[in-house]
Scaffold this active site. Structure first.
Site, short mmCIF file in Angstrom:
data_model
loop_
_atom_site.label_atom_id
_atom_site.label_comp_id
_atom_site.label_asym_id
_atom_site.label_seq_id
_atom_site.Cartn_x
_atom_site.Cartn_y
_atom_site.Cartn_z
N PRO A 13 8.20 2.57 38.16
CA PRO A 13 8.49 1.82 36.94
C PRO A 13 7.98 2.49 35.67
O PRO A 13 6.91 3.10 35.67
CB PRO A 13 7.76 0.48 37.17
N ASN A 14 8.78 2.35 34.64
CA ASN A 14 8.48 2.83 33.28
C ASN A 14 8.57 4.35 33.12
O ASN A 14 8.45 4.86 32.01
CB ASN A 14 7.12 2.31 32.79
N ARG A 21 7.36 6.95 25.83
CA ARG A 21 6.25 6.10 26.27
C ARG A 21 4.91 6.82 26.11
O ARG A 21 4.69 7.86 26.74
CB ARG A 21 6.48 5.80 27.75
N TYR A 26 1.37 10.74 28.45
CA TYR A 26 2.37 11.21 29.41
C TYR A 26 3.20 12.40 28.94
O TYR A 26 4.02 12.91 29.70
CB TYR A 26 3.30 10.04 29.79
N ASN A 77 5.79 9.33 42.47
CA ASN A 77 4.93 8.80 41.43
C ASN A 77 5.26 7.31 41.36
O ASN A 77 6.24 6.92 40.73
CB ASN A 77 5.19 9.46 40.08
N ALA A 80 2.86 2.10 38.07
CA ALA A 80 1.89 1.01 38.22
C ALA A 80 1.85 0.45 39.65
O ALA A 80 0.82 -0.11 40.05
CB ALA A 80 2.22 -0.10 37.24
N GLU A 101 1.64 12.28 46.71
CA GLU A 101 1.50 11.34 45.58
C GLU A 101 1.22 12.14 44.32
O GLU A 101 0.40 13.07 44.33
CB GLU A 101 0.32 10.40 45.88
N HIS A 103 0.70 11.91 39.88
CA HIS A 103 0.57 11.19 38.61
C HIS A 103 0.50 12.21 37.49
O HIS A 103 -0.17 13.24 37.62
CB HIS A 103 -0.71 10.34 38.60
N LEU A 104 1.16 11.88 36.40
CA LEU A 104 1.11 12.76 35.22
C LEU A 104 -0.31 12.78 34.65
O LEU A 104 -0.86 13.83 34.32
CB LEU A 104 2.08 12.24 34.16
N SER A 105 -0.89 11.59 34.51
CA SER A 105 -2.25 11.49 33.96
C SER A 105 -3.26 11.56 35.10
O SER A 105 -2.91 11.37 36.27
CB SER A 105 -2.39 10.16 33.20
N ARG A 110 -9.16 7.12 33.71
CA ARG A 110 -8.61 6.00 32.94
C ARG A 110 -9.24 4.67 33.38
O ARG A 110 -10.31 4.67 33.96
CB ARG A 110 -7.08 6.02 33.09
N ARG A 114 -6.90 1.62 37.58
CA ARG A 114 -6.03 2.73 37.99
C ARG A 114 -6.70 3.64 39.02
O ARG A 114 -6.08 4.59 39.52
CB ARG A 114 -5.60 3.56 36.78
C1 DQA Z 1 1.04 7.04 36.30
C2 DQA Z 1 -0.33 6.37 36.21
C3 DQA Z 1 -0.20 4.86 36.46
O1 DQA Z 1 -1.48 4.24 36.38
C4 DQA Z 1 0.72 4.23 35.43
O2 DQA Z 1 0.87 2.86 35.69
C5 DQA Z 1 2.00 4.93 35.32
C6 DQA Z 1 2.05 6.39 35.36
C7 DQA Z 1 0.98 8.53 35.92
O3 DQA Z 1 1.94 9.24 36.20
O4 DQA Z 1 -0.01 8.99 35.32
O5 DQA Z 1 3.05 4.30 35.11
O6 DQA Z 1 1.51 6.95 37.63
#
Ligand code: DQA
Length: 149
Positions: A13-14, A21, A26, A77, A80, A101, A103-105, A110, A114
């Site tokens: 999502p997102n 965003r 990101y 990825n 959330a 798995e 994640h960009l961040s 954080r 998370r």
């Molecule tokens: C994320 C980190 C998650 O906590 C967040 O909800 C995202 C992006 C990342 O790629 O850093 O939507 O997965």
């Protein structure tokens, strides 16, 4: 020539909002740009890389289930849903396909909510904090894993 191994990259999502965003977290690349890089890198390494994005937990679960028997590896990825989804975890376990798995961040730098991933302990490994370069690392890691397993 050997048939290209099929890999699926799932964006949760997102992540369709990448580029717009929270760019300070990101980055400025869009999801289309990231997908082009991913499929290009896969193709030049003999992998058939498909990509999928959804904002819906059930759609992601359906997609993981569809992988059964025809996809050799999943890079995900979960956005959330990383921190909440037992359903995605169970779907991964049900298909028995190796998962990386990403994640960009760096999720550990954080908010504390998370820091918990529902899939980290069932993944081959996790890449977190390298921005879009993380997807290149994930493709390399998947190739390496598949050729040595
Ligand atoms: C994320 C980190 C998650 O906590 C967040 O909800 C995202 C992006 C990342 O790629 O850093 O939507 O997965």
């Amino acid at each position: 020539m050997a048939k290209a191994k099929k890999i699926l990259v799932i964006h949760g999502p997102n992540l369709n909002m990448l580029g717009k965003r929270e760019p300070e977290i990101y980055g400025r690349a869009t999801l289309d740009e990231i997908n082009k890089d991913i499929t290009g890198k896969g193709a030049s390494n003999g992998l058939d890389v498909q990509t999928f994005q959804s904002n819906h937990e059930g759609a992601i679960i359906d997609k993981i289930q569809e992988c059964f028997g025809n996809i050799k590896g999943i890079i995900i990825n979960p956005g959330a849903y990383t921190h909440t989804s037992i359903g995605i975890r169970d779907a991964i376990l049900s298909v028995n396909i190796p998962v990386i798995e990403i994640h960009l961040s760096n999720i550990y730098k954080r908010e504390t909510f998370r820091h918990k991933s529902m899939i980290a302990d069932i993944a081959v490994g996790q890449i977190s904090g390298f921005g879009i370069y993380g997807y290149m690392l994930a493709i390399d890691a998947m190739m390496n894993f598949l050729s040595s397993s």
